[in-house]
Design an enzyme around this catalytic site. Sequence first.
Site, PDB file in Angstrom:
ATOM      1  N   GLU A 145      -5.162   1.525   2.824  1.00  0.00           N
ATOM      2  CA  GLU A 145      -4.960   0.411   3.770  1.00  0.00           C
ATOM      3  C   GLU A 145      -5.018   0.884   5.205  1.00  0.00           C
ATOM      4  OE1 GLU A 145      -2.765  -2.418   6.369  1.00  0.00           O
ATOM      5  OE2 GLU A 145      -2.382  -0.303   6.012  1.00  0.00           O
ATOM      6  N   GLU A 146      -4.460   2.047   5.478  1.00  0.00           N
ATOM      7  CA  GLU A 146      -4.383   2.513   6.866  1.00  0.00           C
ATOM      8  C   GLU A 146      -5.752   2.901   7.428  1.00  0.00           C
ATOM      9  OE1 GLU A 146      -1.994   1.996   8.650  1.00  0.00           O
ATOM     10  OE2 GLU A 146      -0.138   2.050   7.516  1.00  0.00           O
ATOM     11  N   ASP A 181       1.731 -10.287   1.305  1.00  0.00           N
ATOM     12  CA  ASP A 181       1.490  -8.903   1.729  1.00  0.00           C
ATOM     13  C   ASP A 181       2.435  -8.581   2.890  1.00  0.00           C
ATOM     14  OD1 ASP A 181       0.344  -6.395   2.013  1.00  0.00           O
ATOM     15  OD2 ASP A 181      -1.590  -7.098   2.762  1.00  0.00           O
ATOM     16  N   HIS A 220       0.831  -1.209   0.000  1.00  0.00           N
ATOM     17  CA  HIS A 220       0.000   0.000   0.000  1.00  0.00           C
ATOM     18  C   HIS A 220       0.858   1.250   0.000  1.00  0.00           C
ATOM     19  CE1 HIS A 220       0.354   0.989   4.385  1.00  0.00           C
ATOM     20  NE2 HIS A 220       0.485  -0.309   4.519  1.00  0.00           N
ATOM     21  N   ASP A 254      -0.500   4.429   1.034  1.00  0.00           N
ATOM     22  CA  ASP A 254      -0.873   5.447   2.022  1.00  0.00           C
ATOM     23  C   ASP A 254      -0.129   5.205   3.331  1.00  0.00           C
ATOM     24  OD1 ASP A 254      -2.498   3.123   2.465  1.00  0.00           O
ATOM     25  OD2 ASP A 254      -3.848   4.319   3.710  1.00  0.00           O
ATOM     26  N   HIS A 260       4.451   3.256  12.623  1.00  0.00           N
ATOM     27  CA  HIS A 260       3.417   4.192  13.083  1.00  0.00           C
ATOM     28  C   HIS A 260       3.972   5.138  14.154  1.00  0.00           C
ATOM     29  CE1 HIS A 260      -0.459   1.908  11.716  1.00  0.00           C
ATOM     30  NE2 HIS A 260       0.527   1.821  10.827  1.00  0.00           N
ATOM     31  N   ASP A 303       6.476   0.975   6.208  1.00  0.00           N
ATOM     32  CA  ASP A 303       5.020   0.708   6.193  1.00  0.00           C
ATOM     33  C   ASP A 303       4.348   1.692   5.252  1.00  0.00           C
ATOM     34  OD1 ASP A 303       2.437  -0.077   6.747  1.00  0.00           O
ATOM     35  OD2 ASP A 303       2.347   0.869   8.716  1.00  0.00           O
TER      36      ASP A 303
HETATM   37  C1  LIG Z   1       7.865 -13.769  18.534  1.00  0.00           C
HETATM   38  C2  LIG Z   1       7.866 -12.574  18.916  1.00  0.00           C
HETATM   39  C3  LIG Z   1       7.720 -11.180  18.710  1.00  0.00           C
HETATM   40  C4  LIG Z   1       6.663 -10.673  17.889  1.00  0.00           C
HETATM   41  C5  LIG Z   1       6.993  -9.376  17.407  1.00  0.00           C
HETATM   42  C6  LIG Z   1       6.104  -8.926  16.366  1.00  0.00           C
HETATM   43  C7  LIG Z   1       6.864  -8.420  15.227  1.00  0.00           C
HETATM   44  C8  LIG Z   1       5.963  -7.716  14.304  1.00  0.00           C
HETATM   45  C9  LIG Z   1       6.617  -7.318  13.103  1.00  0.00           C
HETATM   46  C10 LIG Z   1       6.193  -6.413  12.333  1.00  0.00           C
HETATM   47  C11 LIG Z   1       5.023  -5.603  12.646  1.00  0.00           C
HETATM   48  C12 LIG Z   1       4.525  -5.018  11.443  1.00  0.00           C
HETATM   49  C13 LIG Z   1       3.166  -4.435  11.637  1.00  0.00           C
HETATM   50  C14 LIG Z   1       2.086  -5.267  11.119  1.00  0.00           C
HETATM   51  C15 LIG Z   1       1.420  -4.667   9.912  1.00  0.00           C
HETATM   52  C16 LIG Z   1       0.322  -3.810  10.326  1.00  0.00           C
HETATM   53  C17 LIG Z   1      -0.205  -3.004   9.165  1.00  0.00           C
HETATM   54  C18 LIG Z   1      -1.008  -1.854   9.709  1.00  0.00           C
HETATM   55  O1  LIG Z   1      -0.460  -0.946  10.245  1.00  0.00           O
HETATM   56  N1  LIG Z   1      -2.333  -1.936   9.553  1.00  0.00           N
HETATM   57  C19 LIG Z   1      -3.222  -0.983  10.137  1.00  0.00           C
HETATM   58  C20 LIG Z   1      -4.366  -0.652   9.259  1.00  0.00           C
HETATM   59  C21 LIG Z   1      -5.317  -1.746   8.982  1.00  0.00           C
HETATM   60  N2  LIG Z   1      -5.220  -2.367   7.818  1.00  0.00           N
HETATM   61  O2  LIG Z   1      -6.190  -2.033   9.756  1.00  0.00           O
HETATM   62  C22 LIG Z   1      -3.687  -1.480  11.489  1.00  0.00           C
HETATM   63  O3  LIG Z   1      -4.232  -0.658  12.215  1.00  0.00           O
HETATM   64  O4  LIG Z   1      -3.496  -2.652  11.828  1.00  0.00           O
HETATM   65 ZN   LIG Z   2       0.963  -1.217   6.381  1.00  0.00          ZN
HETATM   66 ZN   LIG Z   3       0.373   0.809   9.035  1.00  0.00          ZN
END
Ligand SMILES: CCCCCCCC/C=C\CCCCCCCC(=O)N[C@@H](CC(N)=O)C(=O)O
Ligand SMILES: [Zn+2]
Ligand SMILES: [Zn+2]
Length: 518
Positions: free
Chosen positions: A204-205, A231, A138, A140, A478, A170
Amino acid sequence: MAKRWCRLRGEAWAACLGLCGAALALLAVLLVRAYVLRPPPGPRLWGRRAALGFELSARDRQELKEALRGAIKIQTVSFSPEDQNTTALAEFGNYIKKVFPAVFSTKFIQHEIIGGYSHLFTVQGSDPQLMPYMLLAHMDVVPASQEGWHVPPFSAKELDGFIYGRGTVDNKNSAIGILQALEFLLRRDYRPCRSFYIGIGHDEEVSGHKGAMKIAALLKTRGVKLSFLLDEGSVILDGFLVGIKNPVAVIAITEKGSITANFSVEKEQGHSSVPPKETSIGILAAALSRLEQNPMPNLFGHGPEIMILEHLASEFCFPLNLVMTNLWLFSPIVSRIFEQKPSTNALIRTTTAITMFNAGIKSNVIPPSAKATVNFRIHPSQKVEEVLEIVKNTIADDRVKIHLQEAFDPLPVSPWDNHVFGVQIIQRTLLDVFPDVSNVAPGICIGNTDSRHFTNLTDAIYRFNPLVFKPDDLPRVHGLNERISIEGYEKQVEFLYQLIQNSDINKLPEPHANSHEL
Ligand SMILES: CCCCCCCC/C=C\CCCCCCCC(=O)N[C@@H](CC(N)=O)C(=O)O
Ligand SMILES: [Zn+2]
Ligand SMILES: [Zn+2]
């Protein structure tokens, strides 16, 4: 007397020996499970190099870096579904046309704009028999405050080998990275055998309803079925788990559900000199505090979070490897440890985050209403209804009204097995491009992604960004000082460049235990 004493001593010895025997037997069971029955140390699949190597000239390198920097400078901020910077979204479209001329002029690539600003590319492979796959990203970004950054958030300035800016991880790194990889391949006269789609969403956000959702609906009307979809949503973790030395890749095979709920309390407005016993602000604050003080249940072991540890068990040093291979015994302790850090706590329960609070109109007026927004991220083993029931029981106050803004259940769990095409392709590409990665494990995406709109097109949805994350990188997503290392971004483009070529294989070879050397 002496005889009785002797008998007692004998019995004590026997009990002692019995206990030692039981302890030794338990230790033997743990050791056998850890060292004899332990899972294989990560996938070592077929290791054939792709036909076109990823050699970059100094000019290519410069171009690759500048393409991302230019995209970061475009302020494609999403505040809400109704409030997006549409000028910037349109500018982003013009920008990619300029920067990736081969992608836009190749005959076998069709480009469409969906929902006003999102992009769908159909890359027609030479063999129509092969089932297509899809790469999603995405353009945005979430807003960025001006304060607290080392450099302005849309300056894309370089500092110590990193590009700083909102969207660097992101998710403009993926949006631009996918097109960059394809541009390089096209310039080297590459034509894929297997068709694939590239989707670049613009909202997406703030839900993905106008972008990704419409792309998915369009593909559905065309009868498209995908062999897999890749993704954002997880990364290569380096130093996240105590006791694991090497970086490990975690591919999210599901994502948490979500509830965004508005809470409100209405009370009669009046003069602050004659206050009621409780104000709307006090009632709402107390209700929210109850939610914070009573976290949702710890569900460690009820969902796929346990698969991460099972797959990574052999990566842990002694004695943690004993613990992880014997979760049947140690899961109560491990689940307590997971509760301690926000990043691991998010894996084991539905989380509660009070994100907005509004109340009051003047310092000497009893507030007529108080409003708050709470965002829950639902553990894969729960459903919306179940969480709402707990919320109502915890608040236990009918004066607090609950209005759902958005709610959806956790996403289905994608298959994780070496015979699944997408799993093999992603694993193989990872091992080709990141030789230091010692293991690839399935996991959970703690946030939400556009991929959730594609469940009608495939059950094989994988969320993974080929970036190495250290613990201090997570709060940048974020947050302040989001950044990507230039070397890390080159690796991401290389990963995509190889993945596209690897996907051209039409039949998977049998997974091989030690084929890294093949
Ligand atoms: C085993 C242990 C540790 C776990 C650590 C977690 C590591 C996480 C790695 C990366 C995090 C990346 C973030 C996930 C993507 C989220 C995308 C996002 O920001 N989405 C928004 C908008 C939506 N589509 O709803 C959101 O609010 O979730
Ligand atoms: Zn994202
Ligand atoms: Zn995001």
